[in-house]
Write a protein that holds these residues in place. Structure first.
Motif, PDB file in Angstrom:
ATOM      1  N   CYS A   1     123.544 -31.451 101.472  1.00  0.00           N
ATOM      2  CA  CYS A   1     122.571 -32.465 101.899  1.00  0.00           C
ATOM      3  C   CYS A   1     121.176 -32.091 101.400  1.00  0.00           C
ATOM      4  O   CYS A   1     120.645 -31.044 101.779  1.00  0.00           O
ATOM      5  CB  CYS A   1     122.562 -32.584 103.424  1.00  0.00           C
ATOM      6  N   PRO A   2     120.565 -32.938 100.569  1.00  0.00           N
ATOM      7  CA  PRO A   2     119.261 -32.614  99.994  1.00  0.00           C
ATOM      8  C   PRO A   2     118.136 -32.497 101.021  1.00  0.00           C
ATOM      9  O   PRO A   2     117.144 -31.830 100.766  1.00  0.00           O
ATOM     10  CB  PRO A   2     118.969 -33.763  99.027  1.00  0.00           C
ATOM     11  N   VAL A   3     118.297 -33.137 102.173  1.00  0.00           N
ATOM     12  CA  VAL A   3     117.237 -33.089 103.190  1.00  0.00           C
ATOM     13  C   VAL A   3     117.645 -32.278 104.416  1.00  0.00           C
ATOM     14  O   VAL A   3     116.963 -32.296 105.438  1.00  0.00           O
ATOM     15  CB  VAL A   3     116.791 -34.519 103.594  1.00  0.00           C
ATOM     16  N   GLN A   4     118.792 -31.581 104.327  1.00  0.00           N
ATOM     17  CA  GLN A   4     119.273 -30.714 105.407  1.00  0.00           C
ATOM     18  C   GLN A   4     119.357 -31.454 106.747  1.00  0.00           C
ATOM     19  O   GLN A   4     118.924 -30.950 107.779  1.00  0.00           O
ATOM     20  CB  GLN A   4     118.375 -29.483 105.538  1.00  0.00           C
ATOM     21  N   ALA A   5     119.944 -32.645 106.722  1.00  0.00           N
ATOM     22  CA  ALA A   5     120.052 -33.476 107.918  1.00  0.00           C
ATOM     23  C   ALA A   5     121.316 -33.206 108.727  1.00  0.00           C
ATOM     24  O   ALA A   5     121.460 -33.731 109.826  1.00  0.00           O
ATOM     25  CB  ALA A   5     120.001 -34.952 107.526  1.00  0.00           C
ATOM     26  N   ILE A   6     122.235 -32.378 108.211  1.00  0.00           N
ATOM     27  CA  ILE A   6     123.530 -32.163 108.864  1.00  0.00           C
ATOM     28  C   ILE A   6     123.584 -30.772 109.483  1.00  0.00           C
ATOM     29  O   ILE A   6     123.348 -29.771 108.803  1.00  0.00           O
ATOM     30  CB  ILE A   6     124.678 -32.319 107.853  1.00  0.00           C
TER      31      ILE A   6
ATOM     32  N   HIS B   1     127.813 -46.910 105.517  1.00  0.00           N
ATOM     33  CA  HIS B   1     127.993 -48.284 105.992  1.00  0.00           C
ATOM     34  C   HIS B   1     126.849 -49.072 105.382  1.00  0.00           C
ATOM     35  O   HIS B   1     125.700 -48.926 105.795  1.00  0.00           O
ATOM     36  CB  HIS B   1     127.960 -48.321 107.517  1.00  0.00           C
ATOM     37  N   GLY B   2     127.153 -49.835 104.379  1.00  0.00           N
ATOM     38  CA  GLY B   2     126.097 -50.489 103.617  1.00  0.00           C
ATOM     39  C   GLY B   2     125.508 -49.482 102.641  1.00  0.00           C
ATOM     40  O   GLY B   2     126.156 -48.524 102.253  1.00  0.00           O
ATOM     41  N   GLU B   3     124.265 -49.673 102.287  1.00  0.00           N
ATOM     42  CA  GLU B   3     123.646 -48.778 101.317  1.00  0.00           C
ATOM     43  C   GLU B   3     122.865 -47.646 101.952  1.00  0.00           C
ATOM     44  O   GLU B   3     122.565 -46.660 101.292  1.00  0.00           O
ATOM     45  CB  GLU B   3     122.741 -49.570 100.391  1.00  0.00           C
ATOM     46  N   GLU B   4     122.518 -47.769 103.241  1.00  0.00           N
ATOM     47  CA  GLU B   4     121.658 -46.758 103.834  1.00  0.00           C
ATOM     48  C   GLU B   4     122.150 -46.159 105.134  1.00  0.00           C
ATOM     49  O   GLU B   4     121.696 -45.094 105.525  1.00  0.00           O
ATOM     50  CB  GLU B   4     120.262 -47.335 104.064  1.00  0.00           C
ATOM     51  N   ALA B   5     123.066 -46.796 105.836  1.00  0.00           N
ATOM     52  CA  ALA B   5     123.484 -46.329 107.157  1.00  0.00           C
ATOM     53  C   ALA B   5     124.676 -45.370 107.045  1.00  0.00           C
ATOM     54  O   ALA B   5     125.706 -45.719 106.499  1.00  0.00           O
ATOM     55  CB  ALA B   5     123.851 -47.503 108.048  1.00  0.00           C
ATOM     56  N   LEU B   6     124.498 -44.181 107.577  1.00  0.00           N
ATOM     57  CA  LEU B   6     125.566 -43.185 107.566  1.00  0.00           C
ATOM     58  C   LEU B   6     126.348 -43.246 108.868  1.00  0.00           C
ATOM     59  O   LEU B   6     125.767 -43.295 109.950  1.00  0.00           O
ATOM     60  CB  LEU B   6     124.976 -41.784 107.397  1.00  0.00           C
ATOM     61  N   MET B   7     127.660 -43.239 108.755  1.00  0.00           N
ATOM     62  CA  MET B   7     128.537 -43.128 109.915  1.00  0.00           C
ATOM     63  C   MET B   7     129.279 -41.810 109.752  1.00  0.00           C
ATOM     64  O   MET B   7     129.613 -41.422 108.634  1.00  0.00           O
ATOM     65  CB  MET B   7     129.509 -44.300 109.964  1.00  0.00           C
TER      66      MET B   7
ATOM     67  N   ALA C   1     124.208 -39.770 100.244  1.00  0.00           N
ATOM     68  CA  ALA C   1     125.671 -39.886 100.297  1.00  0.00           C
ATOM     69  C   ALA C   1     126.427 -38.707  99.697  1.00  0.00           C
ATOM     70  O   ALA C   1     127.611 -38.824  99.412  1.00  0.00           O
ATOM     71  CB  ALA C   1     126.132 -41.196  99.668  1.00  0.00           C
ATOM     72  N   GLN C   2     125.779 -37.584  99.512  1.00  0.00           N
ATOM     73  CA  GLN C   2     126.491 -36.395  99.045  1.00  0.00           C
ATOM     74  C   GLN C   2     127.574 -36.000 100.040  1.00  0.00           C
ATOM     75  O   GLN C   2     128.662 -35.592  99.663  1.00  0.00           O
ATOM     76  CB  GLN C   2     125.516 -35.237  98.826  1.00  0.00           C
ATOM     77  N   CYS C   3     127.278 -36.136 101.319  1.00  0.00           N
ATOM     78  CA  CYS C   3     128.255 -35.791 102.356  1.00  0.00           C
ATOM     79  C   CYS C   3     129.477 -36.711 102.280  1.00  0.00           C
ATOM     80  O   CYS C   3     130.614 -36.245 102.391  1.00  0.00           O
ATOM     81  CB  CYS C   3     127.614 -35.849 103.744  1.00  0.00           C
ATOM     82  N   ALA C   4     129.255 -37.989 102.068  1.00  0.00           N
ATOM     83  CA  ALA C   4     130.357 -38.954 101.987  1.00  0.00           C
ATOM     84  C   ALA C   4     131.226 -38.682 100.758  1.00  0.00           C
ATOM     85  O   ALA C   4     132.439 -38.883 100.793  1.00  0.00           O
ATOM     86  CB  ALA C   4     129.819 -40.375 101.953  1.00  0.00           C
TER      87      ALA C   4
ATOM     88  N   VAL D   1     129.634 -31.788 114.650  1.00  0.00           N
ATOM     89  CA  VAL D   1     128.702 -32.189 113.606  1.00  0.00           C
ATOM     90  C   VAL D   1     127.648 -33.093 114.222  1.00  0.00           C
ATOM     91  O   VAL D   1     127.964 -34.006 114.981  1.00  0.00           O
ATOM     92  CB  VAL D   1     129.429 -32.955 112.468  1.00  0.00           C
ATOM     93  N   VAL D   2     126.399 -32.813 113.877  1.00  0.00           N
ATOM     94  CA  VAL D   2     125.287 -33.663 114.302  1.00  0.00           C
ATOM     95  C   VAL D   2     124.468 -33.971 113.054  1.00  0.00           C
ATOM     96  O   VAL D   2     124.145 -33.073 112.283  1.00  0.00           O
ATOM     97  CB  VAL D   2     124.398 -32.963 115.354  1.00  0.00           C
ATOM     98  N   VAL D   3     124.158 -35.237 112.864  1.00  0.00           N
ATOM     99  CA  VAL D   3     123.332 -35.647 111.737  1.00  0.00           C
ATOM    100  C   VAL D   3     122.028 -36.212 112.286  1.00  0.00           C
ATOM    101  O   VAL D   3     122.036 -37.091 113.154  1.00  0.00           O
ATOM    102  CB  VAL D   3     124.034 -36.716 110.865  1.00  0.00           C
TER     103      VAL D   3
END
Length: 75
Positions: free
Chosen positions: A53-58, A27-33, A14-17, A3-5
């Motif tokens: 993912c709404p922005v197709q980042a994954i 992690h917090g409100e904006e940082a994805l781990m 946060a749909q993925c989370a 997986v690459v984001v």
């Protein structure tokens, strides 16, 4: 599975989370781990999370030597 984001594209929706909490978490409100190589037991959840993912980042890819889902179905 690998997986690459694209973190510059991720907007923290946060749909993925929500869909695959063992692979993605906020992690917090904006940082994805995320786990770059989640185990195969999470495959369906991770694929759903990537599709949601709404922005197709994954991007989800197969690891070398393992057949992709379509290749395995054809065998």
């Amino acid at each position: 599975m690998r997986v690459v984001v694209d973190l510059s594209r991720c907007q923290g929706y946060a749909q993925c989370a929500f869909l695959a909490p063992d692979a993605f978490r906020m992690h917090g409100e904006e940082a994805l781990m995320y786990d770059p190589e989640p185990d195969d037991a999470q495959r369906e959840r991770v694929l759903r999370a990537a599709a949601a993912c709404p922005v197709q980042a994954i991007l989800v890819d197969r690891l070398e030597g393992r057949p992709a889902p379509l290749e395995a179905a054809r065998s």
